[in-house]
Enzyme design. Structure first.
Site, short mmCIF file in Angstrom:
data_model
loop_
_atom_site.label_atom_id
_atom_site.label_comp_id
_atom_site.label_asym_id
_atom_site.label_seq_id
_atom_site.Cartn_x
_atom_site.Cartn_y
_atom_site.Cartn_z
N ARG A 71 -54.96 47.16 53.86
CA ARG A 71 -54.11 45.94 53.96
C ARG A 71 -52.79 46.41 53.25
NH1 ARG A 71 -52.60 40.68 53.22
NH2 ARG A 71 -51.55 40.13 51.60
N LYS A 85 -53.10 54.10 43.09
CA LYS A 85 -53.11 53.66 44.69
C LYS A 85 -52.14 52.53 44.68
CE LYS A 85 -56.17 50.91 46.31
NZ LYS A 85 -55.82 49.76 46.85
N ASN A 86 -52.23 51.62 43.89
CA ASN A 86 -51.12 50.49 44.50
C ASN A 86 -49.81 50.57 44.24
OD1 ASN A 86 -53.62 49.29 45.33
ND2 ASN A 86 -54.01 47.89 43.67
N ASP A 100 -58.49 42.89 39.71
CA ASP A 100 -58.91 44.12 39.81
C ASP A 100 -59.81 44.72 39.17
OD1 ASP A 100 -56.07 45.63 41.84
OD2 ASP A 100 -57.66 43.85 42.26
N VAL A 110 -47.52 33.95 43.08
CA VAL A 110 -47.37 35.54 42.88
C VAL A 110 -48.04 36.43 43.77
CG1 VAL A 110 -47.52 37.35 41.48
CG2 VAL A 110 -46.65 35.31 40.24
N SER A 111 -47.45 37.12 44.50
CA SER A 111 -47.81 37.98 45.51
C SER A 111 -47.50 39.30 45.20
CB SER A 111 -47.56 37.64 46.97
OG SER A 111 -48.10 38.52 47.80
N VAL A 112 -48.10 40.32 45.05
CA VAL A 112 -47.76 41.71 44.65
C VAL A 112 -47.43 42.34 46.02
CG1 VAL A 112 -48.75 43.87 44.10
CG2 VAL A 112 -49.66 41.69 43.19
N CYS A 124 -60.83 40.43 54.44
CA CYS A 124 -61.66 41.41 53.73
C CYS A 124 -62.68 40.79 53.00
CB CYS A 124 -60.81 42.54 52.93
SG CYS A 124 -60.10 41.92 51.55
C1 EPZ Z 1 -52.47 43.40 45.72
O1 EPZ Z 1 -52.92 42.71 47.00
C2 EPZ Z 1 -53.40 44.71 45.55
N1 EPZ Z 1 -53.54 45.47 46.58
C3 EPZ Z 1 -54.74 44.28 45.26
O2 EPZ Z 1 -55.56 45.19 44.83
C4 EPZ Z 1 -54.84 43.01 43.95
O3 EPZ Z 1 -56.18 42.73 43.80
C5 EPZ Z 1 -53.69 42.14 44.21
O4 EPZ Z 1 -52.67 42.49 44.63
C6 EPZ Z 1 -53.71 41.12 43.20
O5 EPZ Z 1 -53.57 41.63 42.06
C7 EPZ Z 1 -52.29 46.45 46.67
O6 EPZ Z 1 -51.42 46.34 45.89
C8 EPZ Z 1 -52.51 47.08 47.81
P1 EPZ Z 1 -51.40 39.29 46.53
P2 EPZ Z 1 -51.95 41.51 47.67
O7 EPZ Z 1 -50.62 39.03 47.72
O8 EPZ Z 1 -50.67 42.01 47.55
C9 EPZ Z 1 -52.56 34.72 48.08
C10 EPZ Z 1 -57.25 46.68 45.08
O9 EPZ Z 1 -58.52 46.50 44.30
N2 EPZ Z 1 -51.56 35.04 49.24
O10 EPZ Z 1 -51.02 39.39 45.38
O11 EPZ Z 1 -52.58 41.54 49.28
C11 EPZ Z 1 -53.77 35.84 48.60
O12 EPZ Z 1 -54.68 35.30 49.39
C12 EPZ Z 1 -56.68 45.72 45.67
O13 EPZ Z 1 -56.88 47.86 44.58
C13 EPZ Z 1 -51.24 34.02 50.08
O14 EPZ Z 1 -51.82 32.89 50.08
O15 EPZ Z 1 -52.49 40.41 46.88
C14 EPZ Z 1 -54.55 35.75 46.99
O16 EPZ Z 1 -55.18 34.60 46.80
C15 EPZ Z 1 -57.48 44.59 46.17
N3 EPZ Z 1 -50.05 34.23 51.23
C16 EPZ Z 1 -53.03 35.67 46.17
O17 EPZ Z 1 -52.07 35.04 46.95
C17 EPZ Z 1 -49.43 35.40 50.87
O18 EPZ Z 1 -48.69 35.53 52.02
C18 EPZ Z 1 -52.61 37.02 45.63
O19 EPZ Z 1 -52.59 37.90 46.74
C19 EPZ Z 1 -49.76 36.40 50.15
C20 EPZ Z 1 -50.67 36.31 49.10
#
Ligand code: EPZ
Length: 422
Positions: A97, A24-25, A310, A167-169, A121
């Site tokens: 999201r 999915k991701n 996850d 790191v932000s996915v 969420c």
């Molecule tokens: C992705 O979410 C995944 N979703 C999530 O999977 C997964 O849990 C997450 O990455 C971490 O691996 C998709 O790929 C669609 P992040 P994402 O940006 O990209 C902070 C599932 O279960 N952050 O990597 O939204 C954030 O708050 C879902 O399938 C900021 O502060 O996560 C978090 O603490 C749930 N500012 C951390 O970074 C930002 O601009 C990681 O978030 C962006 C993120």
């Protein structure tokens, strides 16, 4: 509002074969990236049963993409007939999201977009400050108005330098999508190297994008004029694979997962071995057989290649059956333990202190009525229910249907005593 009724047993192990779905991701950013292409993009091994995929299809259609679904072949053909609309409506972001990924693609193609700000969420706040800070480095400016982020690059997206604070996915995917057609060169540092992001990079490269690795977490992107649509197979879903492996781990069963690359969950497989599971891997399959009692462990989640956040809720469920003390530290989200109170209703001993879960595992759980609250917690609760003595009724199952294709049929197939209840 669909519910699952599960009659569990502490002595009956699940057994069977699961064909892993496409991730999915991975497919969500791939679908969003289709906006950048002039001609048809074909995606195969698409998890059409995951509701988030249907939401992304509707989102793309709302922008003007032509999306053809070939259900029996798990295939999507996406064609951009005309200029896209540049507004991503709140209703698509509020439930998914990943809708924010349309932002990077629209900016990359049209230098402009308006996207609803994603709310929080149950995992906690889901900010996009890193995404926006990165877009600014690409010659964009933005404003917030009535819950919508309006971003524009009047003189066009220009290559720039950006280092992610954390790191932000989807942040990484969004900045890549905004950069591949830019004027000039973009350098991104401290990027996510999750398999799903690498799958997106592979897809874009095969379409003509010039993306180069220049460090473990650094890439350089040379903007090109256009991208050519082509066919791409979505990688297997490592989180789904881990989820079903945990079903065998918690019920002392035996499960084989096919159509998955074991290298995408190396860390998670090491943990399952450490707690007493026998694991056998081949090129595109993983088999777990649990004969012995589970052992306790301590672990911390981290960005890939660390232990995936996850996967954590499912492992927490398994550890409730490992007699003794285990500890899990969640480092990514502020509220990832939503399954804990539901497992406690089954008799599990889990104590949450800030970002740490202290688990005192024991041999018996008892069925209970539970409420699921997010995608991965749903599977964690199902794991508890299948290993508990007696019946559990799990409501708000729709959370789980966002990311697991064929959830009900797969659980039935491996021998879980499950019924649907409306
Ligand atoms: C992705 O979410 C995944 N979703 C999530 O999977 C997964 O849990 C997450 O990455 C971490 O691996 C998709 O790929 C669609 P992040 P994402 O940006 O990209 C902070 C599932 O279960 N952050 O990597 O939204 C954030 O708050 C879902 O399938 C900021 O502060 O996560 C978090 O603490 C749930 N500012 C951390 O970074 C930002 O601009 C990681 O978030 C962006 C993120």
């Amino acid at each position: 509002m669909e519910k699952f009724l599960i009659k569990g047993s502490s002595s009956k192990g699940v057994k069977g074969l699961i064909n892993c779905s496409g991730a999915k991701n991975a497919v969500l950013p791939l679908m969003a990236s289709s906006i950048l292409f002039d001609n048809t993009v074909t995606l195969i091994n698409v998890p059409l049963g995951a509701n988030d995929v249907q939401t992304m299809i509707t989102l793309l259609k709302s922008l003007g993409s032509k999306v053809q679904i070939i259900k029996n072949k798990k295939t999507l053909k996406i064609t951009n007939k005309k200029k896209h609309k540049l507004l991503v409506k709140y209703k698509y972001i509020s439930t998914m999201r990943a809708g924010v990924l349309a932002m990077g693609a629209l900016l990359g193609k049209y230098n402009k977009c308006s996207t609803a700000l994603s709310g929080g969420c149950s995992l906690g706040p889901r900010p996009i400050g890193y995404h926006l800070a990165g877009f600014k480095k690409l010659n964009c400016k933005y404003s917030l108005n009535k819950g919508y982020i309006n971003i524009v690059s009047p003189s066009g997206i220009k290559g720039g330098h950006f280092r992610f604070p954390k790191v932000s996915v989807t942040g990484t995917s969004n900045l890549i999508l905004a950069s591949v057609l830019a004027n000039g060169i973009t350098t991104l540092k401290n990027i996510s190297i999750e398999p799903e992001v690498l799958d997106l990079i592979k897809f874009l490269r095969n379409g003509g994008a010039r993306i180069y690795n220049i460090g473990k977490r650094t890439i350089k992107i040379f903007g090109v004029k256009k991208l050519n649509g082509h066919q791409h197979e979505v990688i297997g879903d490592r989180i789904e694979a881990f989820s079903y492996l945990c079903a065998a781990a918690i019920t002392k069963g035996k499960i084989k997962i096919k159509k998955i690359n074991p290298k995408h969950l190396t860390t998670e497989l090491k943990v399952l071995k450490k707690i007493g599971c026998n694991i056998k891997v081949e090129k595109s399959s993983i088999e777990l057989n649990r004969k012995n009692n589970l052992k306790t462990t301590n672990l911390k989640t981290a960005p890939y290649p660390g232990f995936a956040t996850d996967c954590m809720p499912m492992l927490m469920a398994v550890l409730t059956k490992a007699v003794g003390k285990s500890k899990i530290e969640e480092t990514i989200f502020t509220n990832r333990y939503m399954a804990a109170p539901e497992l406690v209703r089954m008799g599990a001993k889990i104590n949450i202190k800030k970002s740490i879960a202290f688990i005192i595992g024991q041999s018996n759980l008892n069925g209970a009525d539970c409420i699921s609250s997010d995608l991965r917690s749903t599977f964690a609760i199902i794991l508890g229910a299948m290993a508990a003595n007696g019946e559990s009724c799990i409501s708000r199952i729709y959370h789980g249907l966002r990311g697991y294709s064929n959830l009900y049929n797969n659980l039935k197939k491996i021998g879980v005593n499950i019924k649907k209840k409306s």
